[in-house]
Design an enzyme around this catalytic site. Structure first.
Site, PDB file in Angstrom:
ATOM      1  N   ASN A 435      54.432  42.872  49.161  1.00 43.48           N
ATOM      2  CA  ASN A 435      54.461  43.205  50.581  1.00 43.48           C
ATOM      3  C   ASN A 435      54.118  44.679  50.783  1.00 43.48           C
ATOM      4  O   ASN A 435      54.847  45.566  50.345  1.00 43.48           O
ATOM      5  CB  ASN A 435      55.853  42.941  51.167  1.00 43.48           C
ATOM      6  CG  ASN A 435      55.985  43.448  52.596  1.00 43.48           C
ATOM      7  OD1 ASN A 435      55.566  42.798  53.539  1.00 43.48           O
ATOM      8  ND2 ASN A 435      56.553  44.643  52.772  1.00 43.48           N
ATOM      9  N   GLU A 436      52.956  44.943  51.394  1.00 46.92           N
ATOM     10  CA  GLU A 436      52.545  46.257  51.894  1.00 46.92           C
ATOM     11  C   GLU A 436      52.362  47.337  50.819  1.00 46.92           C
ATOM     12  O   GLU A 436      52.323  48.529  51.143  1.00 46.92           O
ATOM     13  CB  GLU A 436      53.519  46.752  52.974  1.00 46.92           C
ATOM     14  CG  GLU A 436      53.518  45.879  54.220  1.00 46.92           C
ATOM     15  CD  GLU A 436      54.381  46.427  55.344  1.00 46.92           C
ATOM     16  OE1 GLU A 436      55.065  47.454  55.153  1.00 46.92           O
ATOM     17  OE2 GLU A 436      54.367  45.824  56.436  1.00 46.92           O
ATOM     18  N   ASP A 437      52.204  46.960  49.577  1.00 45.08           N
ATOM     19  CA  ASP A 437      52.012  47.983  48.542  1.00 45.08           C
ATOM     20  C   ASP A 437      50.645  48.644  48.625  1.00 45.08           C
ATOM     21  O   ASP A 437      50.484  49.811  48.247  1.00 45.08           O
ATOM     22  CB  ASP A 437      52.229  47.379  47.146  1.00 45.08           C
ATOM     23  CG  ASP A 437      53.703  47.077  46.884  1.00 45.08           C
ATOM     24  OD1 ASP A 437      54.516  47.324  47.789  1.00 45.08           O
ATOM     25  OD2 ASP A 437      54.026  46.589  45.795  1.00 45.08           O
TER      26      ASP A 437
END
Length: 874
Positions: A435-437
């Protein structure tokens, strides 16, 4: 000899410190458990979910904790050829395990299972107890140590402190912008003692469906430890479909396979598209020397479906949607965080209740967010049964993770185990790497040369080594361990060359946070802020007052903006953001009940603008493939983006989503002038005011359309009424349209329509007189084959400019107290019943117009005892 399995559930004690600690042992809860719950049971800490008590238990995460139990030696363990193992389902997180005083296991990953051979390590005497001890070190302190040990890596984490970066533990335990800092520890999954000569280790199914969706061919795989002859039966609704007895060895030692063929298989469909046909594969392991002796049994439930993630170039860019069994499926739903800060409190029936709420809310998909855990089998079993599609993130979120050798080894084991654990579930249709890295990569300028560098080994030498995990290791695991499930490198992610930090609407999935976060756009702009798949967006609201009152024990703290309420809301800048959005749209009320109601209606309106518009995009060449709100649930009682609170009580926005995602909906949406901005174009140089009453109330233009997820066209009739907010009278001639409703898409009924009203237009050269103005709502309803199936209302925006005096609201109740009826003389905005954990309603947060009688069922209490309110109620 049959397999013996004993869960070491009871007789546990715990103490503060390691084995050398002189602290007394206290009774622990039955396993699975965790330290905060055991301290709470022994009255050593206050309830962390109440008031400011979260702060008083921070010390727990800084300490080591020891758990201890004893167990007898199994009678059968002394038999020749017998193996005895201890299976640790999950240890949170840095655990040192000792058996009879000797080191048995060291674990540093919460997400992995350990099976340890203890043959010869347990007591030889059945009368002598074995001692099992587990020391859990502070994950926070160990994380800080690992950061120091790996100075070659640039640790970057968002939301929390840097110590979580190198630790394979549920990342939300460090706190998030919706949850508390409660870093628990302990044996959070079962510990089982097994004794066997041979046993079944795993069972799984791989299959293919023919192009006509009629025949399923595949293999059942059985992994065996020891010797034995497997038999398997495939069953459907208790009826035998096929019996498997011819087994062949595979490349992997101990794994056998048998082929099957089901000519007229019933397929598994998402909710709303068909039935959820499930098959049970029951396996028996018989003795290789005596065919009549059953040594072990295992069963797995699965369903047969075909899944495609369609990413093809089109007129809007590159598509991103799911095709299930050759049918395009719009995936409206929500994102899931762990349902509790203390994971062991969530039981199978609780998981089912959550998934049922999603399903009852017409949600087709739930995305399991990467900062949590790989959820229990019961979560997926409920999704299988109820037809809810699951998007599963791997357990990485909002950070730049390391990739040194030991970390990669641990991650690979974690990934393989959890993919294997979940691979039979038909509801699981996509794995995403994190998630969102990739937003971290872009924000901090980390090295990422997608096109130029295709060598995975070289990625490990950059300051973004986790690319190796997301683009090489995890897809490799997926391809080797499961079949027919797409992999996506991240959420959000485009095509490797597009940005994720700035929303890219033409490719991949997006997280649209320029409403609430970012530029804080008015939520009325959401229709033009979509993408090919919106996997996150949201708006905050208070939970119902009953939930707040249960968490804040001092009545003096129960007012909007109190320190106690602000403490519970972990969102950055929520004090400004929530007030801004409410104040832009509604007349403010600062009593707790009134403020709660306004935040809920504001959230409900924002989500309605998004869902109905982005679902409309689905019918325009699959421009938008799905919408997942952040978030479905909470992990503690709080104010957040959740549409259902910690206790399972829906906010009005849950009902708004349910209405917007119904199989058939009618939608009306007017063009809205952004009254919060000043006009900048040349035509308006003579008037610098950003408020234009004529555009807001007089020059109305609107669209009406019908959305359908039905697989066949339908015939319907759409009617449109124009009702004065001030008088309740109709101010324009009704519109009636017969409509042929397109299957699995949207059908426009009116586009850019301007009604001819009986309201006199005011002199453009004279000051605008609001007393002479007559703003009106646009009310639409859809009837299909003579039956009313949907309604919608469009209001003049913003609501705060309207007067709601003398609405003429009439509320009546059925004699049995199970129904409530609502009628009005003039349009009413945001009628909300005050639900609680005990009392629920089947419909909430709706608008009411004259001539309409709303009937609402009540569960858990008498209807007349349920409080209610609407916008600007006296």
């Amino acid at each position: 000899m049959a397999v013996s399995r004993t869960e070491l559930k009871s007789n546990w004690t715990f103490k503060q410190g390691d084995l050398s600690s002189k602290e007394e042992y206290l009774p622990a809860n039955p396993l699975p458990t965790e330290i905060h719950l055991d301290l709470l049971s022994n009255k050593k800490i206050a309830d962390p979910f109440k008031d400011f008590n979260e702060l008083s238990v921070r010390w727990v995460a800084e300490e080591s904790w020891t758990y201890r139990t004893t167990f007898p030696t199994p009678t059968s363990s002394s038999n020749p050829g017998t193996t005895t193992v201890l299976k640790f389902g999950g240890l949170d997180t840095f655990a040192h395990v000792y058996l009879n005083g000797k080191t048995l296991l060291e674990s540093d990953n919460m997400f992995v299972e350990h099976v340890v051979d203890v043959t010869g390590k347990i007591s030889a005497s059945e009368s002598e107890e074995n001692v099992l001890e587990i020391v859990f070190e502070s994950a926070r302190q160990k994380g800080l140590e690992l950061v120091e040990q790996h100075k070659e890596h640039r640790f970057i984490v968002h939301q929390t402190e840097i110590s979580r970066g190198p630790v394979r533990k549920a990342q939300y335990h460090w706190g998030w912008d919706w949850g508390p800092i409660l870093m628990s520890a302990g044996p959070w999954k079962p510990i089982v003692l097994e004794t066997f000569e041979s046993k079944i280790v795993d069972v799984w199914v791989e299959y293919e469906i023919d192009d006509e969706l009629k025949q399923v061919e595949g293999k059942v795989f059985v992994e065996i430890e020891g010797e034995g002859k497997p038999e398997a039966v495939i069953e459907k609704d208790g009826r035998e479909v096929e019996k498997l007895s011819e087994w062949k060895p595979t490349v992997k030692k101990g794994v056998l396979s048998a082929e099957f063929e089901i000519p007229d298989a019933e397929l598994w469909w998402p909710r709303g598209y068909g039935k959820q046909a499930l098959y049970n594969v029951a396996v028996s392991l018989r003795s290789s020397t005596d065919d009549h002796t059953v040594i072990d049994t295992a069963s797995k439930t699965t369903g047969f479906r075909k899944v495609e993630l369609v990413q093809e170039d089109d007129s809007h860019g590159t598509s991103f949607f799911f095709r299930i069994n050759n049918v395009d499926a719009f995936c409206g739903g929500s994102c899931w965080i762990p349902s509790d800060s203390f994971l062991t409190r969530t039981k199978p029936d609780t998981y089912r209740a959550w998934i049922k709420q999603a399903a009852d809310g017409n949600q087709a998909m739930v995305r399991v967010w990467g900062g949590g855990i790989y959820e229990d089998t019961s979560f997926f079993a409920a999704a299988d049964e109820l037809g809810v599609l699951i998007w599963q993130d791997f357990a990485f979120a909002c950070a730049s993770y390391p990739a040194h050798a030991s970390y990669l080894s641990s991650v690979e084991l974690e990934a393989r185990q959890n993919v294997r654990h979940l691979r039979n579930h038909p509801s699981l249709i996509i794995w995403a790497g994190n998630n969102e890295d990739y937003q971290i990569v872009e924000r901090y300028g980390l090295e990422y040369r997608f096109e130029e560098d295709k060598d995975p080994a070289s990625w490990l030498k950059t300051d973004f080594p986790a690319r190796y995990i997301y683009e090489y290791l995890l897809p490799k695991v997926i391809s080797e361990e499961t079949k027919g499930v797409p992999y996506h490198p991240s959420s959000p992610f485009g095509n490797g060359t597009t940005t994720t930090l700035k929303v890219e609407p033409t490719v991949g999935d997006i997280h649209q946070w320029n409403v609430w976060h970012g530029t804080m756009e008015p939520y009325q702009r959401l229709p033009e802020m979509g993408g090919r798949f919106v996997s996150e967006f949201g708006m905050e609201a208070y939970p119902h007052v009953s939930t707040l009152a249960g968490a804040i024990t001092n009545p003096e703290d129960r007012y909007p903006g109190s320190m106690a309420l602000d403490f519970r809301n972990k969102a950055i800048g929520h004090e400004r953001r929530l007030v801004s959005y409410v104040a832009e749209n509604f007349r403010l009320r600062y009593d707790l009940a009134g403020w709660t109601h306004l935040t809920q209606i504001m959230q409900s309106d924002a989500l309605t603008w998004a869902y109905r518009s982005w679902r409309r995009d689905w019918g325009q060449g699959r421009k938008c493939g799905g919408v997942l709100v952040w978030q479905l649930n909470d992990c503690w009682p709080t104010s957040s983006w959740a549409v259902i609170d910690y206790h399972g009580v829906p906010k009005p926005s849950y009902h708004a989503i349910r209405r917007a995602l119904a199989p058939l909906t009618v939608n009306v949406q007017r063009r809205v002038l952004d009254w919060t901005l000043r006009r900048a174009d040349a035509l308006w140089q003579r008037d610098t005011s950003h408020i234009d009453p004529r555009a807001l109330w007089q020059d109305v233009q609107f669209d009406v359309w019908v959305a359908s997820c039905l697989q066949e066209p339908a015939d319907g009739n759409v009617s449109v009424r124009f009702i004065s907010v001030r008088t309740g009278e109709e101010v324009a001639e009704r519109i009636e349209r017969a409509v042929r409703i397109q299957a699995n898409g949207t059908t426009d009924v009116l586009v850019n329509h301007c009604p001819t009203t009986t309201i006199p237009k005011q002199d453009p050269n004279a000051p605008f007189d609001t007393k002479k103005a007559d703003p009106f709502v646009i009310y639409t309803k859809l009837e299909v084959y003579g039956k009313l199936v949907a309604t919608d209302v469009s209001w003049p925006e913003p609501i705060k400019y309207l007067s709601f005096a003398d609405r003429g609201v009439k509320v009546e109740y059925s004699e049995d107290g199970k129904k409530v009826y609502v009628e009005v003389d003039k349009p009413v905005k945001g009628f909300v019943f005050e639900e609680s954990a005990e009392v629920r309603v089947e419909e909430n947060g709706f608008d009411v117009v004259p001539g309409e009688r709303r009937e609402v069922r009540v569960r858990g209490g008498r209807a007349e005892e349920v409080g209610w309110r609407f916008v600007d109620m006296a």
